[in-house]
Design a protein around this motif. Structure first.
Motif, mmCIF file in Angstrom:
data_model
loop_
_atom_site.group_PDB
_atom_site.id
_atom_site.type_symbol
_atom_site.label_atom_id
_atom_site.label_comp_id
_atom_site.label_asym_id
_atom_site.label_seq_id
_atom_site.Cartn_x
_atom_site.Cartn_y
_atom_site.Cartn_z
ATOM 1 N N MET A 1 0.842 -1.194 0.000
ATOM 2 C CA MET A 1 0.000 0.000 0.000
ATOM 3 C C MET A 1 0.878 1.246 0.000
ATOM 4 N N LEU A 2 0.357 2.302 -0.637
ATOM 5 C CA LEU A 2 1.118 3.530 -0.798
ATOM 6 C C LEU A 2 0.531 4.666 0.029
ATOM 7 N N GLU A 3 1.405 5.599 0.411
ATOM 8 C CA GLU A 3 0.981 6.808 1.111
ATOM 9 C C GLU A 3 1.907 7.944 0.739
ATOM 10 N N LEU A 4 1.381 9.166 0.823
ATOM 11 C CA LEU A 4 2.238 10.340 0.755
ATOM 12 C C LEU A 4 2.785 10.602 2.148
ATOM 13 N N MET B 1 3.678 2.010 2.734
ATOM 14 C CA MET B 1 3.335 2.169 4.133
ATOM 15 C C MET B 1 3.284 0.814 4.826
ATOM 16 N N GLU B 2 3.439 0.838 6.127
ATOM 17 C CA GLU B 2 3.363 -0.399 6.898
ATOM 18 C C GLU B 2 1.939 -0.936 6.889
ATOM 19 N N ASN B 3 1.804 -2.240 7.045
ATOM 20 C CA ASN B 3 0.481 -2.838 7.123
ATOM 21 C C ASN B 3 -0.283 -2.275 8.316
ATOM 22 N N LEU B 4 -1.536 -1.945 8.098
ATOM 23 C CA LEU B 4 -2.340 -1.363 9.163
ATOM 24 C C LEU B 4 -2.898 -2.442 10.077
ATOM 25 N N PRO B 5 -2.975 -2.175 11.369
ATOM 26 C CA PRO B 5 -3.636 -3.130 12.270
ATOM 27 C C PRO B 5 -5.134 -3.144 12.023
ATOM 28 N N SER B 6 -5.782 -4.186 12.474
ATOM 29 C CA SER B 6 -7.239 -4.234 12.380
ATOM 30 C C SER B 6 -7.840 -3.170 13.288
ATOM 31 N N PRO B 7 -8.948 -2.558 12.881
ATOM 32 C CA PRO B 7 -9.575 -1.536 13.722
ATOM 33 C C PRO B 7 -10.060 -2.119 15.040
ATOM 34 N N ASN C 1 -1.592 12.268 11.488
ATOM 35 C CA ASN C 1 -1.568 11.702 10.146
ATOM 36 C C ASN C 1 -2.908 11.846 9.446
ATOM 37 N N GLY C 2 -2.840 12.253 8.175
ATOM 38 C CA GLY C 2 -4.032 12.398 7.359
ATOM 39 C C GLY C 2 -4.322 11.148 6.542
ATOM 40 N N GLY C 3 -5.000 11.360 5.410
ATOM 41 C CA GLY C 3 -5.509 10.225 4.650
ATOM 42 C C GLY C 3 -5.099 10.147 3.202
ATOM 43 N N PHE C 4 -3.984 10.787 2.816
ATOM 44 C CA PHE C 4 -3.487 10.606 1.456
ATOM 45 C C PHE C 4 -2.729 9.277 1.403
ATOM 46 N N SER C 5 -3.494 8.208 1.523
ATOM 47 C CA SER C 5 -2.962 6.846 1.505
ATOM 48 C C SER C 5 -4.058 5.932 0.992
ATOM 49 N N GLU C 6 -3.669 4.759 0.564
ATOM 50 C CA GLU C 6 -4.668 3.847 0.009
ATOM 51 C C GLU C 6 -5.630 3.339 1.069
ATOM 52 N N GLN C 7 -5.170 3.255 2.306
ATOM 53 C CA GLN C 7 -6.021 2.864 3.424
ATOM 54 C C GLN C 7 -5.584 3.627 4.680
#
Length: 326
Positions: free
Chosen positions: A1-4, A17-23, A114-120
């Motif tokens: 996944m990509l992020e600015l 970007m690093e893998n996101l944890p589950s919500p 951190n904002g949201g210019f990322s794929e997730q």
């Protein structure tokens, strides 16, 4: 996944970007669909906002789809949502009064968190709002910036034949001109950039002018949306006796003509962001109406990989809204 990722002012990169944890709890994981570049994004990029924090991921004008939800989340996977990017605690005195936009613990996505210019990305579900099926994402990405104008306009009355001057034709200025026109006002949009005049005229029914073109004219409502001292002074000149001035631009120190304001009973309103969810709901109602014409406000929709050109275009001042497609 990509992020600015903005390491520090002007050092922007696209990275894995690093893998996101589950919500957890009330959190949701969002698959981003569109994200608009805002004037505050540019200020953070240039290092012009004192309360900005680095490094961080920029972006706050966001729409997407929930792909995973915590056990206490308010919405389920598959729900299309718009993001409310200014958090509030719900406990301070201002929050208790319903003034969530003035929360003393407010954090702003893409500014000091951190904002949201990322794929997730992951966010509390209390800061998202579901989208109606008849509102496409390409239009929904304007909800958050339009809510700024909705909140500002709530301080005055703008109806049929109200005379309105918008000083500054950036994204919020264009939004203000479009909404005032939709509400029936007679609108004059003032800017020093002839390219902005071209964009404003595409909205239809709006007079575009240079500051020097406006002589011996006064308006019921003036909206200062440029955020520079000269535009504030021009705005003050344009308000009719008994009229109103709304300040949405972040102007630094200015000369304040107190006697002129007192003698002419001019009402001056500062307006910051919006009240959630009320102003988002009103913005959605406007955007669902096909008669509300805002298409020219978005100049470009580009993939995230073209971020450098997108930021350059936005910084040039010659475009309307630049939007990333994820």
């Amino acid at each position: 996944m990509l992020e600015l990722y903005l390491r520090k002012p002007t050092e922007l990169e696209l990275r894995q970007m690093e893998n996101l944890p589950s919500p957890q709890g009330d959190e949701v994981k969002i698959k981003t669909t569109y994200g608009g570049i805002c004037g505050s994004d540019l200020s953070v990029y240039k290092g012009k906002l004192e309360h900005a924090a680095y490094p961080l991921r920029p972006g706050h004008e966001l729409v997407g789809t929930i792909i995973e939800a915590g056990e206490q989340a308010l919405y389920s996977p598959g729900t299309r949502v718009v993001i409310m990017p200014n958090t509030f605690c719900g406990e301070c005195q201002r929050c208790a009064a319903g003034q969530f936009n003035l929360c003393i613990r407010k954090k702003s996505l893409g500014v000091n968190v951190n904002g949201g210019f990322s794929e997730q990305f992951v966010i509390s579900s209390k800061f998202v709002y579901p989208l109606p099926d008849d509102l496409p994402d390409e239009r929904a990405v304007l909800i958050e910036p339009l809510a700024v104008v909705v909140h500002a306009f709530s301080k005055v009355q703008i109806t049929q034949d109200t005379t309105v001057a918008i000083v500054g034709s950036g994204n919020e200025g264009m939004m203000s001109a479009a909404l005032a026109t939709y509400l029936g006002a007679k609108v004059t949009a003032i800017d020093i950039n002839p390219r902005k005049h071209e964009l404003i005229r595409k909205l239809g029914g709006i007079r575009a002018a240079f500051p020097e073109d406006i002589k011996n004219e006064h308006f019921d409502v003036v909206v200062e949306a440029a955020g520079v001292p000269g535009s504030f002074e021009k705005s003050m000149e344009l308000v009719r006796p008994g009229g109103s001035l709304i300040l949405i631009g972040f102007t630094p120190e200015v000369w304040f003509p107190a006697t002129h304001i007192v003698r002419n009973e001019i009402s001056v309103f500062g307006s910051i962001i919006y009240i959630f969810p009320q102003d988002f709901e009103q913005a959605i109602r406007y955007l669902r109406d096909p008669k509300f014409f805002i298409d020219p406000i978005i100049s470009q929709i580009v993939p995230l990989s073209e971020y450098r050109q997108a930021y350059d275009n936005a910084l040039s001042g010659n475009y309307g809204k630049i939007v990333f497609k994820f």
